[in-house]
Design a protein around this motif. Structure first.
Motif, PDB file in Angstrom:
ATOM      1  N   ALA A 218       0.737  -0.991   0.149  1.00 19.62           N
ATOM      2  CA  ALA A 218       0.063   0.042  -0.051  1.00 19.62           C
ATOM      3  C   ALA A 218       0.828   1.312   0.000  1.00 19.62           C
ATOM      4  N   SER A 219       0.549   2.344  -0.529  1.00 21.94           N
ATOM      5  CA  SER A 219       1.212   3.642  -0.644  1.00 21.94           C
ATOM      6  C   SER A 219       0.757   4.459   0.709  1.00 21.94           C
ATOM      7  N   LEU A 220       1.635   4.794   1.420  1.00 22.10           N
ATOM      8  CA  LEU A 220       1.525   5.679   2.494  1.00 22.10           C
ATOM      9  C   LEU A 220       1.791   7.117   2.179  1.00 22.10           C
ATOM     10  N   GLU A 221       0.895   8.039   2.979  1.00 20.79           N
ATOM     11  CA  GLU A 221       0.988   9.565   3.049  1.00 20.79           C
ATOM     12  C   GLU A 221       1.272   9.784   4.520  1.00 20.79           C
ATOM     13  N   SER A 222       2.336  10.683   4.729  1.00 19.12           N
ATOM     14  CA  SER A 222       2.293  11.244   6.016  1.00 19.12           C
ATOM     15  C   SER A 222       1.988  12.727   6.137  1.00 19.12           C
ATOM     16  N   PRO A 223       1.186  13.149   7.137  1.00 15.45           N
ATOM     17  CA  PRO A 223       0.742  14.490   7.254  1.00 15.45           C
ATOM     18  C   PRO A 223       2.088  15.583   7.007  1.00 15.45           C
ATOM     19  N   LEU A 224       3.253  14.959   7.397  1.00 11.32           N
ATOM     20  CA  LEU A 224       4.242  16.077   7.347  1.00 11.32           C
ATOM     21  C   LEU A 224       4.555  16.095   5.801  1.00 11.32           C
ATOM     22  N   LEU A 225       4.084  15.525   4.709  1.00 14.88           N
ATOM     23  CA  LEU A 225       4.164  15.751   3.336  1.00 14.88           C
ATOM     24  C   LEU A 225       3.154  15.216   2.787  1.00 14.88           C
ATOM     25  N   GLU A 226       2.038  16.468   2.930  1.00 14.35           N
ATOM     26  CA  GLU A 226       0.975  15.968   2.277  1.00 14.35           C
ATOM     27  C   GLU A 226       0.980  15.900   0.484  1.00 14.35           C
ATOM     28  N   GLN A 227       0.135  14.944   0.191  1.00 15.71           N
ATOM     29  CA  GLN A 227       0.201  14.616  -1.357  1.00 15.71           C
ATOM     30  C   GLN A 227       1.442  14.163  -2.087  1.00 15.71           C
ATOM     31  N   ALA A 228       2.146  13.393  -1.128  1.00 16.87           N
ATOM     32  CA  ALA A 228       3.303  12.752  -1.371  1.00 16.87           C
ATOM     33  C   ALA A 228       3.311  11.428  -0.755  1.00 16.87           C
ATOM     34  N   TRP A 229       3.263  10.500  -1.785  1.00 16.79           N
ATOM     35  CA  TRP A 229       3.072   8.916  -1.378  1.00 16.79           C
ATOM     36  C   TRP A 229       4.125   8.106  -1.605  1.00 16.79           C
ATOM     37  N   PHE A 246       4.077  -2.171   8.756  1.00 15.88           N
ATOM     38  CA  PHE A 246       5.114  -1.693   7.585  1.00 15.88           C
ATOM     39  C   PHE A 246       6.298  -1.627   8.146  1.00 15.88           C
ATOM     40  N   HIS A 247       7.390  -1.992   7.137  1.00 17.71           N
ATOM     41  CA  HIS A 247       8.594  -1.701   7.640  1.00 17.71           C
ATOM     42  C   HIS A 247       9.428  -0.664   6.583  1.00 17.71           C
ATOM     43  N   VAL A 248       9.996   0.542   7.241  1.00 12.77           N
ATOM     44  CA  VAL A 248      10.340   1.531   6.494  1.00 12.77           C
ATOM     45  C   VAL A 248      11.688   1.935   6.662  1.00 12.77           C
ATOM     46  N   ARG A 249      12.262   1.992   5.644  1.00 12.55           N
ATOM     47  CA  ARG A 249      13.931   2.693   5.866  1.00 12.55           C
ATOM     48  C   ARG A 249      13.858   3.715   5.412  1.00 12.55           C
ATOM     49  N   ALA A 250      14.612   4.701   6.239  1.00 11.97           N
ATOM     50  CA  ALA A 250      14.801   6.218   5.818  1.00 11.97           C
ATOM     51  C   ALA A 250      15.885   6.342   4.698  1.00 11.97           C
ATOM     52  N   ARG A 251      15.563   7.238   3.817  1.00 12.84           N
ATOM     53  CA  ARG A 251      16.473   7.228   2.629  1.00 12.84           C
ATOM     54  C   ARG A 251      17.224   8.503   2.743  1.00 12.84           C
ATOM     55  N   GLY A 252      17.260   9.288   3.568  1.00 17.98           N
ATOM     56  CA  GLY A 252      17.979  10.150   3.920  1.00 17.98           C
ATOM     57  C   GLY A 252      17.759  11.512   2.802  1.00 17.98           C
ATOM     58  N   SER A 257       9.658   8.482   3.519  1.00 20.94           N
ATOM     59  CA  SER A 257      10.351   7.356   4.453  1.00 20.94           C
ATOM     60  C   SER A 257      10.761   7.944   5.465  1.00 20.94           C
ATOM     61  N   ASP A 258      11.636   8.955   5.250  1.00 17.39           N
ATOM     62  CA  ASP A 258      12.150   9.911   6.425  1.00 17.39           C
ATOM     63  C   ASP A 258      11.272  10.268   7.179  1.00 17.39           C
ATOM     64  N   ALA A 259      10.080  10.846   6.774  1.00 13.26           N
ATOM     65  CA  ALA A 259       9.087  11.371   7.669  1.00 13.26           C
ATOM     66  C   ALA A 259       8.333  10.306   8.436  1.00 13.26           C
ATOM     67  N   LEU A 260       8.261   9.004   7.882  1.00 15.44           N
ATOM     68  CA  LEU A 260       7.746   8.118   8.807  1.00 15.44           C
ATOM     69  C   LEU A 260       8.673   7.287   9.739  1.00 15.44           C
ATOM     70  N   VAL A 261       9.966   7.362   9.411  1.00 13.27           N
ATOM     71  CA  VAL A 261      10.810   7.141  10.575  1.00 13.27           C
ATOM     72  C   VAL A 261      11.148   7.803  11.492  1.00 13.27           C
ATOM     73  N   HIS A 262      11.472   9.096  11.113  1.00 16.50           N
ATOM     74  CA  HIS A 262      11.821  10.023  12.165  1.00 16.50           C
ATOM     75  C   HIS A 262      10.737  10.902  12.512  1.00 16.50           C
TER      76      HIS A 262
END
Length: 443
Positions: A218-229, A246-252, A257-262
């Motif tokens: 599934a694609s996820l959207e964080s409220p920290l980055l609206e309209q980015a999936w 979900f297992h999420v690795r930050a990409r830096g 991914s960074d928003a979901l991890v950090h």
């Protein structure tokens, strides 16, 4: 008082409700709207493929054509700019990849239509409508004329239009077929566990029922980055408590991914797209043995599939998991979910775990050796195998998953028994490491 954004999304919801009502009340076989839901009649893309291929020297590089396209689009329709990320660099390169896929696969019309029907279903969460495609078409034609100048011809223009309309009609048809399905689901984060400095395991509970199958993403959207999936595999089989993992690795790169991890914590909300993917097994599990090949966070769908197999008490089958524990950026040999995997394996004698390194050129050979595992090879053994592949996201764009699937097929595993998501444009749009939106209109 509602914000303009809230008013816009309320209008979209009302529009969809009206379309669904018309669809329910309309006589069987009828269609409302300008875009036909019918597949193109006897379209042979080979001729258009040749014409468009011949026209590429007039408009190349595609990235510059697309930059001109967006300049025209935003100049004529400024309101569309809000559908796109602030930086257009990735979007321009991504759309060039979409066009290359279209041009390269016009002769495989059926396959291409299926890919774009899926894109249309996924675009619903972005608020993309037929009117947006019409504006895009007009901007593309104008950009083609600008790039080619006096060498542009009516014949070339019609070939490009037929190609674009083939893709767009498939996307609209896919969106229409999913009209009764919510475009997205809100979910509350119930657990956020940082397993390594750059990898988090998230549990979320959707606010509405969320039906999916083990092996899907599934694609996820964080409220920290609206309209980015960004897509992530579901790492847990369907469970009565309704929680998803979900297992999420930050990409830096400061993306989803960074928003979901950090930037995400327990109690926060996220949005989910509809589940998709090709790894889900049939309702009735196949009789043959199963080979799972995964690297890095590609372990997530395998975890869900193993849970499903275990729930169905399929003790007679042999399952081999060929796993690169690191896969991405972790230290070689490290496995972020090792405790779970070891506890699971210890109680299930039908499961064999084989550690391998996907970065090694002999990884494909390790996969072939795993076909027969610890037992002596038997005549016809490969033909009874089923395989599921989930490599690191970058493998979708480097072609490593396709190459491994081809090796397995060459070893005798029937192609229809090899499941992986890294195919065609879906791999580029849904499995890339980008943090922005996907598709013709949005990244």
């Amino acid at each position: 008082m509602n914000t303009p954004s809230e008013d816009y999304h309320a209008l979209l919801a009302r529009h969809d409700a009206m379309r669904l009502r018309r669809r329910i009340l309309a006589p069987s076989g009828s269609r409302a709207g300008e875009w036909s839901a019918q597949a193109p009649q006897a379209y042979d893309g080979t001729a258009d493929q040749l014409l468009i291929g011949d026209s590429l020297p007039l408009v190349n590089p595609l990235e510059q054509l697309i930059a001109e396209l967006y300049r025209i689009l935003f100049e004529r329709h400024p309101y569309l700019r809000s559908l796109f990320p602030e930086s257009m660099a990735f979007q321009q390169a991504h759309l060039a990849g979409i066009f290359r896929y279209l041009i390269g696969n016009l002769h495989r019309t059926g396959e291409m239509i299926g890919v774009f029907e899926q894109l249309g279903r996924d675009h619903r969460k972005l608020g993309v409508r037929p009117a947006h495609f019409e504006a895009f078409e007009a901007a593309l034609i104008e950009a083609l004329r600008v790039r080619a100048g006096t060498r542009w011809t009516h014949e070339l223009e019609q070939a490009w239009l037929r190609m674009l309309r083939l893709a767009v009609s498939a996307m609209v048809r896919g969106a229409d077929e999913a009209i009764a399905e919510p475009p997205s689901w809100e979910a509350t984060v119930t657990s956020h566990e940082l397993r390594t400095p750059d990898l988090a395991v998230l549990r979320v509970r959707p606010h509405q029922p969320y039906a999916f199958e083990a092996g899907q993403y599934a694609s996820l959207e964080s409220p920290l980055l609206e309209q980015a999936w960004r897509p992530y595999y579901l790492a847990r089989a369907p469970h009565p408590d309704g929680e998803l993992e979900f297992h999420v690795r930050a990409r830096g790169a400061g993306g989803v991914s960074d928003a979901l991890v950090h930037g995400t914590r327990e109690g926060r909300t996220v949005r989910l797209s509809a589940p998709r993917g090709a790894l889900a097994l049939p309702d009735h599990l196949p009789a043959g043995d199963l080979l799972m090949i995964a690297s890095g966070t590609g372990w997530a769908p395998m975890k869900a599939l193993l849970q499903r197999i275990d729930d169905e008490h399929a003790r007679a089958r042999r399952v081999r998991l060929l796993l690169d524990p690191a896969g991405e950026t972790a230290t070689a040999g490290e496995m972020y979910d090792a405790a779970y995997l070891e506890a699971f394996r210890r109680k299930r004698p039908w499961l064999t775990v084989i550690a391998a390194d996907t970065a090694h050129p002999r990884f494909a050979d390790a996969g072939l050796r795993a076909l027969n595992g610890i037992l002596p090879p038997q005549p016809g053994a490969a033909a009874r195998q089923h395989a599921c592949l989930a490599l690191v996201p970058e493998a979708a764009t480097t072609g490593r998953a396709q190459a491994l699937a081809a090796r397995l097929a060459a070893a005798g595993v029937p192609a229809e028994q090899i499941r992986h998501d890294a195919t065609g444009v879906v791999a580029v749009t849904e499995m890339s490491a980008s943090t922005t939106r996907t598709g013709l209109l949005s990244a």
